[in-house]
Design a protein around this motif. Structure first.
Motif, PDB file in Angstrom:
ATOM      1  N   VAL A  96     -29.037  27.293  21.174  1.00  0.00           N
ATOM      2  CA  VAL A  96     -29.406  25.886  20.952  1.00  0.00           C
ATOM      3  C   VAL A  96     -30.901  25.792  20.645  1.00  0.00           C
ATOM      4  O   VAL A  96     -31.314  25.024  19.759  1.00  0.00           O
ATOM      5  N   SER A  97     -31.734  26.575  21.334  1.00  0.00           N
ATOM      6  CA  SER A  97     -33.171  26.580  21.053  1.00  0.00           C
ATOM      7  C   SER A  97     -33.431  26.976  19.601  1.00  0.00           C
ATOM      8  O   SER A  97     -34.243  26.349  18.904  1.00  0.00           O
ATOM      9  N   ASN A  98     -32.741  28.009  19.135  1.00  0.00           N
ATOM     10  CA  ASN A  98     -32.901  28.436  17.741  1.00  0.00           C
ATOM     11  C   ASN A  98     -32.462  27.342  16.767  1.00  0.00           C
ATOM     12  O   ASN A  98     -33.082  27.150  15.726  1.00  0.00           O
ATOM     13  N   LEU A  99     -31.385  26.637  17.105  1.00  0.00           N
ATOM     14  CA  LEU A  99     -30.919  25.539  16.246  1.00  0.00           C
ATOM     15  C   LEU A  99     -31.940  24.398  16.201  1.00  0.00           C
ATOM     16  O   LEU A  99     -32.097  23.748  15.168  1.00  0.00           O
ATOM     17  N   ILE A 100     -32.607  24.143  17.314  1.00  0.00           N
ATOM     18  CA  ILE A 100     -33.620  23.081  17.353  1.00  0.00           C
ATOM     19  C   ILE A 100     -34.856  23.501  16.556  1.00  0.00           C
ATOM     20  O   ILE A 100     -35.410  22.708  15.796  1.00  0.00           O
ATOM     21  N   GLU A 101     -35.260  24.754  16.707  1.00  0.00           N
ATOM     22  CA  GLU A 101     -36.453  25.225  16.006  1.00  0.00           C
ATOM     23  C   GLU A 101     -36.228  25.369  14.505  1.00  0.00           C
ATOM     24  O   GLU A 101     -37.136  25.135  13.717  1.00  0.00           O
ATOM     25  N   GLN A 102     -35.021  25.755  14.107  1.00  0.00           N
ATOM     26  CA  GLN A 102     -34.684  25.918  12.691  1.00  0.00           C
ATOM     27  C   GLN A 102     -33.337  25.259  12.431  1.00  0.00           C
ATOM     28  O   GLN A 102     -32.313  25.930  12.280  1.00  0.00           O
ATOM     29  N   PRO A 103     -33.321  23.919  12.369  1.00  0.00           N
ATOM     30  CA  PRO A 103     -32.044  23.212  12.214  1.00  0.00           C
ATOM     31  C   PRO A 103     -31.381  23.509  10.863  1.00  0.00           C
ATOM     32  O   PRO A 103     -32.035  23.441   9.833  1.00  0.00           O
ATOM     33  N   PRO A 104     -30.103  23.849  10.881  1.00  0.00           N
ATOM     34  CA  PRO A 104     -29.389  24.107   9.620  1.00  0.00           C
ATOM     35  C   PRO A 104     -29.036  22.793   8.928  1.00  0.00           C
ATOM     36  O   PRO A 104     -29.002  21.729   9.547  1.00  0.00           O
ATOM     37  N   LEU A 116     -25.772  16.270  17.649  1.00  0.00           N
ATOM     38  CA  LEU A 116     -26.690  15.134  17.743  1.00  0.00           C
ATOM     39  C   LEU A 116     -28.124  15.621  17.962  1.00  0.00           C
ATOM     40  O   LEU A 116     -29.058  15.165  17.297  1.00  0.00           O
ATOM     41  N   ILE A 117     -28.302  16.562  18.864  1.00  0.00           N
ATOM     42  CA  ILE A 117     -29.644  17.095  19.147  1.00  0.00           C
ATOM     43  C   ILE A 117     -30.210  17.793  17.916  1.00  0.00           C
ATOM     44  O   ILE A 117     -31.358  17.575  17.518  1.00  0.00           O
ATOM     45  N   VAL A 118     -29.393  18.634  17.269  1.00  0.00           N
ATOM     46  CA  VAL A 118     -29.864  19.401  16.114  1.00  0.00           C
ATOM     47  C   VAL A 118     -30.179  18.477  14.942  1.00  0.00           C
ATOM     48  O   VAL A 118     -31.209  18.636  14.267  1.00  0.00           O
ATOM     49  N   GLU A 119     -29.320  17.491  14.676  1.00  0.00           N
ATOM     50  CA  GLU A 119     -29.590  16.565  13.565  1.00  0.00           C
ATOM     51  C   GLU A 119     -30.833  15.721  13.832  1.00  0.00           C
ATOM     52  O   GLU A 119     -31.594  15.431  12.914  1.00  0.00           O
ATOM     53  N   THR A 120     -31.029  15.350  15.074  1.00  0.00           N
ATOM     54  CA  THR A 120     -32.246  14.604  15.440  1.00  0.00           C
ATOM     55  C   THR A 120     -33.473  15.478  15.201  1.00  0.00           C
ATOM     56  O   THR A 120     -34.473  15.030  14.645  1.00  0.00           O
ATOM     57  N   ALA A 121     -33.399  16.742  15.604  1.00  0.00           N
ATOM     58  CA  ALA A 121     -34.520  17.662  15.385  1.00  0.00           C
ATOM     59  C   ALA A 121     -34.763  17.869  13.893  1.00  0.00           C
ATOM     60  O   ALA A 121     -35.917  17.943  13.451  1.00  0.00           O
ATOM     61  N   ARG A 122     -33.722  17.928  13.120  1.00  0.00           N
ATOM     62  CA  ARG A 122     -33.865  18.119  11.669  1.00  0.00           C
ATOM     63  C   ARG A 122     -34.541  16.927  11.013  1.00  0.00           C
ATOM     64  O   ARG A 122     -35.335  17.077  10.089  1.00  0.00           O
ATOM     65  N   LYS A 123     -34.226  15.726  11.494  1.00  0.00           N
ATOM     66  CA  LYS A 123     -34.835  14.519  10.926  1.00  0.00           C
ATOM     67  C   LYS A 123     -36.314  14.420  11.278  1.00  0.00           C
ATOM     68  O   LYS A 123     -37.062  13.717  10.621  1.00  0.00           O
ATOM     69  N   GLY A 124     -36.691  15.142  12.329  1.00  0.00           N
ATOM     70  CA  GLY A 124     -38.095  15.176  12.698  1.00  0.00           C
ATOM     71  C   GLY A 124     -38.352  14.549  14.054  1.00  0.00           C
ATOM     72  O   GLY A 124     -38.065  13.370  14.268  1.00  0.00           O
ATOM     73  N   SER A 126     -41.396  14.762  17.378  1.00  0.00           N
ATOM     74  CA  SER A 126     -42.783  15.186  17.623  1.00  0.00           C
ATOM     75  C   SER A 126     -42.801  16.583  18.227  1.00  0.00           C
ATOM     76  O   SER A 126     -41.845  17.016  18.885  1.00  0.00           O
ATOM     77  N   ALA A 127     -43.905  17.276  18.002  1.00  0.00           N
ATOM     78  CA  ALA A 127     -44.069  18.619  18.549  1.00  0.00           C
ATOM     79  C   ALA A 127     -43.984  18.593  20.071  1.00  0.00           C
ATOM     80  O   ALA A 127     -43.436  19.505  20.696  1.00  0.00           O
ATOM     81  N   GLU A 128     -44.510  17.522  20.680  1.00  0.00           N
ATOM     82  CA  GLU A 128     -44.484  17.398  22.139  1.00  0.00           C
ATOM     83  C   GLU A 128     -43.045  17.253  22.641  1.00  0.00           C
ATOM     84  O   GLU A 128     -42.638  17.919  23.606  1.00  0.00           O
ATOM     85  N   LEU A 129     -42.246  16.410  21.979  1.00  0.00           N
ATOM     86  CA  LEU A 129     -40.856  16.218  22.385  1.00  0.00           C
ATOM     87  C   LEU A 129     -40.050  17.504  22.176  1.00  0.00           C
ATOM     88  O   LEU A 129     -39.239  17.882  23.025  1.00  0.00           O
ATOM     89  N   LYS A 130     -40.291  18.208  21.061  1.00  0.00           N
ATOM     90  CA  LYS A 130     -39.607  19.473  20.808  1.00  0.00           C
ATOM     91  C   LYS A 130     -39.956  20.489  21.894  1.00  0.00           C
ATOM     92  O   LYS A 130     -39.067  21.195  22.399  1.00  0.00           O
TER      93      LYS A 130
END
Length: 194
Positions: A96-104, A116-124, A126-130
């Protein structure tokens, strides 16, 4: 009243008693699978001459229960997964960490909550929230103590399914001495090419 001998049958029966290779062709049916992982055109089935006669007459093969195999290592009776539940949690957190850092781009095959988490991370985000999200995953992986119930359920499911399995045993070679001995009536049987 005695039956009249059939010369063709007698000739074929005599051939069947000698070690030989018979070719069963299925080219007209074009039964080749598109997802196969080998490049072989045929496989081989060792058997006694009497079994071969039945197979050729009925045009059927026996699919055996793995519980009847003479080698218990062919199909495990028990699942020995070789991993602990904690290892599964760590691997999941890492994935899951890898998916958040590099969302497909494609996420349709992910579980809904992870998607939901991965798509949210892909949309962008903040670095702090990530960073908080990744730290939370890492902490959960270290503090979560799973019971292993799912792994035991998987083992029980295997125990329940195993008696229902049927396997067709084939080999890649028509000239394996041990196969001739064990499965072709101590060198007196036949091997069919399928």
């Amino acid at each position: 009243m005695a039956k009249k001998p059939n010369p063709a049958f007698e000739r074929d029966a005599a051939k069947a008693r000698r070690p030989s290779t018979l070719r069963l062709a299925a080219k007209e049916n074009n039964m080749r699978l598109t997802n196969r992982t080998h490049n072989r055109d045929s496989f081989f089935k060792y058997m006694s001459a009497s079994t071969a006669a039945v197979v050729l007459e009925r045009r059927t093969l026996r699919w055996s229960s793995p519980l009847l195999f003479n080698d218990p290592f062919d199909v495990p009776r028990e699942l020995s997964l070789g991993i602990r539940p904690e290892d599964v949690v760590r691997a999941l957190a890492s994935r899951v960490s890898n998916l958040i850092e590099q969302p497909p781009e494609e996420t349709s095959r992910l579980e809904p909550k992870i998607r939901l988490i991965v798509e949210t991370a892909r949309k962008g985000i903040s670095a702090e929230l990530k960073a908080q999200l990744l730290a939370g995953l890492a902490a959960s992986a270290e503090t979560l103590r799973p019971t292993g119930q799912s792994m035991e359920e998987l083992r029980q499911r295997w125990r329940d399914l195993l008696p229902q399995f049927r396997i067709l045993c084939l080999t890649e070679s028509p000239s394996h001495a041990a196969m001739w001995y064990h499965y072709a009536d101590k060198y007196r049987g036949v091997v069919l090419e399928l």
